[in-house]
Design a protein around this motif. Structure first.
Motif, PDB file in Angstrom:
ATOM      1  N   GLY A 402       0.798  -1.227   0.000  1.00 43.24           N
ATOM      2  CA  GLY A 402       0.000   0.000   0.000  1.00 43.24           C
ATOM      3  C   GLY A 402       0.826   1.269   0.000  1.00 43.24           C
ATOM      4  N   VAL A 403       2.147   1.154  -0.202  1.00 44.43           N
ATOM      5  CA  VAL A 403       2.989   2.350  -0.188  1.00 44.43           C
ATOM      6  C   VAL A 403       2.702   3.226  -1.413  1.00 44.43           C
ATOM      7  N   GLU A 404       2.576   2.605  -2.570  1.00 44.28           N
ATOM      8  CA  GLU A 404       2.332   3.375  -3.791  1.00 44.28           C
ATOM      9  C   GLU A 404       1.021   4.163  -3.695  1.00 44.28           C
ATOM     10  N   ALA A 405      -0.032   3.500  -3.243  1.00 45.46           N
ATOM     11  CA  ALA A 405      -1.322   4.194  -3.121  1.00 45.46           C
ATOM     12  C   ALA A 405      -1.243   5.309  -2.083  1.00 45.46           C
ATOM     13  N   ALA A 406      -0.532   5.084  -0.988  1.00 42.73           N
ATOM     14  CA  ALA A 406      -0.407   6.107   0.040  1.00 42.73           C
ATOM     15  C   ALA A 406       0.370   7.316  -0.472  1.00 42.73           C
ATOM     16  N   LEU A 407       1.392   7.099  -1.280  1.00 43.46           N
ATOM     17  CA  LEU A 407       2.136   8.224  -1.853  1.00 43.46           C
ATOM     18  C   LEU A 407       1.264   9.037  -2.808  1.00 43.46           C
ATOM     19  N   ALA A 410      -1.000  11.172  -0.895  1.00 45.49           N
ATOM     20  CA  ALA A 410      -0.298  12.270  -0.236  1.00 45.49           C
ATOM     21  C   ALA A 410       0.118  13.360  -1.216  1.00 45.49           C
ATOM     22  N   GLY A 411       0.061  13.086  -2.538  1.00 47.15           N
ATOM     23  CA  GLY A 411       0.365  14.116  -3.518  1.00 47.15           C
ATOM     24  C   GLY A 411       1.710  13.981  -4.192  1.00 47.15           C
ATOM     25  N   VAL A 412       2.263  12.770  -4.284  1.00 46.14           N
ATOM     26  CA  VAL A 412       3.538  12.589  -4.951  1.00 46.14           C
ATOM     27  C   VAL A 412       3.404  12.881  -6.439  1.00 46.14           C
ATOM     28  N   LYS A 413       4.476  13.431  -7.028  1.00 41.93           N
ATOM     29  CA  LYS A 413       4.479  13.767  -8.445  1.00 41.93           C
ATOM     30  C   LYS A 413       5.633  13.050  -9.142  1.00 41.93           C
ATOM     31  N   PRO A 414       5.487  12.808 -10.463  1.00 46.47           N
ATOM     32  CA  PRO A 414       6.588  12.168 -11.186  1.00 46.47           C
ATOM     33  C   PRO A 414       7.880  12.972 -11.038  1.00 46.47           C
ATOM     34  N   GLY A 415       8.971  12.262 -10.801  1.00 46.23           N
ATOM     35  CA  GLY A 415      10.261  12.924 -10.599  1.00 46.23           C
ATOM     36  C   GLY A 415      10.599  13.181  -9.150  1.00 46.23           C
ATOM     37  N   ASP A 416       9.607  13.073  -8.229  1.00 45.87           N
ATOM     38  CA  ASP A 416       9.901  13.257  -6.807  1.00 45.87           C
ATOM     39  C   ASP A 416      10.786  12.125  -6.303  1.00 45.87           C
ATOM     40  N   THR A 417      11.595  12.437  -5.297  1.00 45.39           N
ATOM     41  CA  THR A 417      12.472  11.434  -4.693  1.00 45.39           C
ATOM     42  C   THR A 417      11.744  10.728  -3.564  1.00 45.39           C
ATOM     43  N   VAL A 418      11.790   9.408  -3.578  1.00 45.73           N
ATOM     44  CA  VAL A 418      11.192   8.592  -2.526  1.00 45.73           C
ATOM     45  C   VAL A 418      12.326   7.856  -1.811  1.00 45.73           C
ATOM     46  N   VAL A 419      12.331   7.948  -0.466  1.00 44.16           N
ATOM     47  CA  VAL A 419      13.387   7.342   0.336  1.00 44.16           C
ATOM     48  C   VAL A 419      12.770   6.276   1.240  1.00 44.16           C
ATOM     49  N   VAL A 420      13.307   5.064   1.152  1.00 45.10           N
ATOM     50  CA  VAL A 420      12.905   3.956   2.023  1.00 45.10           C
ATOM     51  C   VAL A 420      14.165   3.426   2.698  1.00 45.10           C
ATOM     52  N   GLY A 421      14.355   3.757   3.951  1.00 43.07           N
ATOM     53  CA  GLY A 421      15.582   3.361   4.629  1.00 43.07           C
ATOM     54  C   GLY A 421      16.780   4.033   4.002  1.00 43.07           C
ATOM     55  N   SER A 428       7.809   7.366 -10.601  1.00 44.74           N
ATOM     56  CA  SER A 428       7.348   7.430 -11.987  1.00 44.74           C
ATOM     57  C   SER A 428       5.949   6.847 -12.067  1.00 44.74           C
ATOM     58  N   GLU A 429       5.113   7.436 -12.916  1.00 42.94           N
ATOM     59  CA  GLU A 429       3.756   6.901 -13.107  1.00 42.94           C
ATOM     60  C   GLU A 429       3.764   5.635 -13.950  1.00 42.94           C
ATOM     61  N   ASP A 430       4.802   5.455 -14.753  1.00 36.69           N
ATOM     62  CA  ASP A 430       4.924   4.254 -15.575  1.00 36.69           C
ATOM     63  C   ASP A 430       5.502   3.137 -14.709  1.00 36.69           C
ATOM     64  N   GLN A 431       4.670   2.190 -14.343  1.00 36.69           N
ATOM     65  CA  GLN A 431       5.078   1.100 -13.476  1.00 36.69           C
ATOM     66  C   GLN A 431       5.359  -0.188 -14.241  1.00 36.69           C
ATOM     67  N   GLY A 432       5.461  -0.124 -15.572  1.00 33.57           N
ATOM     68  CA  GLY A 432       5.723  -1.309 -16.361  1.00 33.57           C
ATOM     69  C   GLY A 432       7.142  -1.818 -16.170  1.00 33.57           C
ATOM     70  N   LYS A 433       7.344  -3.087 -16.483  1.00 31.44           N
ATOM     71  CA  LYS A 433       8.666  -3.687 -16.301  1.00 31.44           C
ATOM     72  C   LYS A 433       9.701  -3.090 -17.242  1.00 31.44           C
ATOM     73  N   GLY A 434       9.246  -2.657 -18.443  1.00 33.64           N
ATOM     74  CA  GLY A 434      10.187  -2.040 -19.368  1.00 33.64           C
ATOM     75  C   GLY A 434      10.754  -0.758 -18.805  1.00 33.64           C
TER      76      GLY A 434
END
Length: 462
Positions: A402-407, A410-421, A428-434
């Motif tokens: 549920g991290v992606e949905a929560a971001l 919260a208002g995350v935008k493409p290009g924003d930096t996400v830090v986990v640990g 990125s909005e494009d979540q495809g494997k390519g």
């Protein structure tokens, strides 16, 4: 500072044997990191050994290997401490419970657990993915700064004002030889002595003299009073030759009450000392009457003794033994061997879930989002980013937790930096494997790393 060993990393390997064209994955798991224990040692009576040696680290686990060979676990280390040692976290607040207590010789208390080993690719084999190309790093061991405090473990504690004769009484009761002199504060550290009488043994602790204000730290009051907490019975030694023995007794009782009400509630015996001098023996009947009639002490709990001559000491010991029996104390000094820790560290067992996380942001400069969660941070630390499948697995876990949905909420935008640990990436909005593969290979090139895992193209381009 104590640190458990880091787990060994898992291995990515495949069987390559003659006439076995489809051998499958064979990478073993890494070994577990070693643990750190505190162990009670009867030969030690202080914590002075920690003045020069304060860092203790267990061994790391060995990495896994091919042919389904798991790594060897790191060796545990044992840190010897005197019985009566209590362990707190260094930043523990007042009133917080201790992490553990070493009460007897041979007792072991776990204070830092080693990290688990990372899994090899054999552990990730499934019916849908028969040749996984990913493994895990080993989990980091628990690392923390601790505060050790020694509290003597005794059946009875001998307390009183300075120069009341406590050390002399301990010399008569046991083979201990504390310093004795005709001036106050000759005892600067507590002493233990074992008294054998009537076929039974009783451990006495000589606590240095208490002065007014000891509960607030005056005269090292905290250093002395804390040793009374382990005693089942208290022996109040009063100097009968002093100007006001009753006032001395009441002053010590008041300090106990102010420091810890539980100390004042312990059963006690009053030893009216120095009966070998006329200045004491002449006033014994009057003092006894005042203590029993005005202050409510029982007759059997007020005894006249002479520590110097040994008069009245056997009766005192027998009265202490009866109080110990009534309090349910064993009155023995045996080595029980290894026992279970009273309070293992909170991090001893990982019970956090991936769905337990929180999100914070810093939008003043470059837009940055911080995802905090024990399980997620541990998962990010153990992910081996050398393999694309590991990166795809990490993305899938963020979505499932549920991290992606929560971001997005919260208002995350493409290009924003996400830090986990210790891991950071651009959203990125494009979540495809390519797209994920392109970002992964670009990050590998920027880091100057090529090779392992880079030739594997995702099965689908999304």
């Amino acid at each position: 500072m104590v640190a458990g060993g880091t787990g060994g990393r898992g291995c990515v390997a495949f069987r390559r044997e003659k006439f076995v064209p489809r051998g499958g994955p064979s990478g073993g798991n890494g070994g577990k990191g070693g643990d750190v224990y505190l162990v009670g040692d009867a030969s030690q009576n202080s914590l002075l050994s920690f003045r020069r040696s304060v860092h203790f680290r267990a061994e790391h686990g060995e990495p896994g290997q091919g042919s389904d060979m798991h790594g060897q676990g790191g060796k545990d280390i044992s840190v010897s401490v005197p019985p009566g040692t209590v362990v707190w976290a260094r930043d523990a607040a007042a009133g917080d419970p201790p992490l553990g207590e070493v009460l007897a010789p041979g007792q072991r208390v776990l204070i830092a657990r080693g990290g688990k080993g990372g899994r090899g690719n054999l552990a990730f084999k499934t019916a849908r993915n028969t040749a996984p190309a990913l493994a895990e790093h080993g989990e980091r061991g628990q690392e923390t700064w601790l505060r050790l405090e020694m509290q003597l473990v005794a059946d009875a504690g001998i307390i009183g004002a300075p120069n009341a004769g406590k050390s002399t009484l301990l010399r008569v009761l046991s083979a201990a030889r504390p310093k004795v002199a005709d001036y106050p504060f000759t005892t600067l550290t507590p002493n233990l002595g074992v008294c054998g009488m009537d076929g039974r043994s009783t451990v006495f602790a000589d606590v240095p003299g208490l002065v007014e204000g000891a509960h607030a730290g005056t005269g090292l009051g905290h250093e002395f009073l804390r040793h009374c907490r382990r005693c089942s019975v208290l022996v109040h030694v009063v100097d009968g030759s002093g100007p006001d023995p009753c006032a001395d007794f009441l002053a010590v009782r008041r300090e106990l009450e102010l420091f810890d009400p539980g100390l004042a509630a312990k059963p006690f015996v009053l030893a009216y000392n120095k009966m070998d001098t006329p200045a004491s023996s002449d006033y014994w009947p009057d003092v006894r009457a005042a203590l029993c009639e005005e202050h409510g002490l029982a007759d059997e709990d007020v005894l006249a003794v002479s520590a110097a001559a040994g008069t009245g000491v056997p009766a005192l010991v027998r009265r202490v033994r009866r109080l110990l029996d009534g309090a349910g104390a064993s009155g023995s000094w045996e080595e029980p061997g290894e026992v279970v820790a009273l309070a293992p560290p909170p991090a001893a067992v990982n019970t956090a879930r991936l769905s337990d996380f929180s999100i914070s942001s810093d939008l003043a400069g470059p837009r940055t989002w911080y995802v905090s969660g024990e399980a997620l941070e541990r998962f990010a630390q153990m992910t081996d980013w050398s393999y694309f499948e590991a990166a795809a697995r990490f993305q899938g876990v963020l979505k499932a937790a549920g991290v992606e949905a929560a971001l997005v909420r919260a208002g995350v935008k493409p290009g924003d930096t996400v830090v986990v640990g210790e891991v950071e990436f651009n959203y990125s909005e494009d979540q495809g494997k390519g797209a994920l593969y392109g970002a992964w290979i670009e990050a590998r090139k920027e880091a100057g790393v090529v090779g392992r895992g880079s030739a594997r193209w995702p099965h689908t381009t999304g």
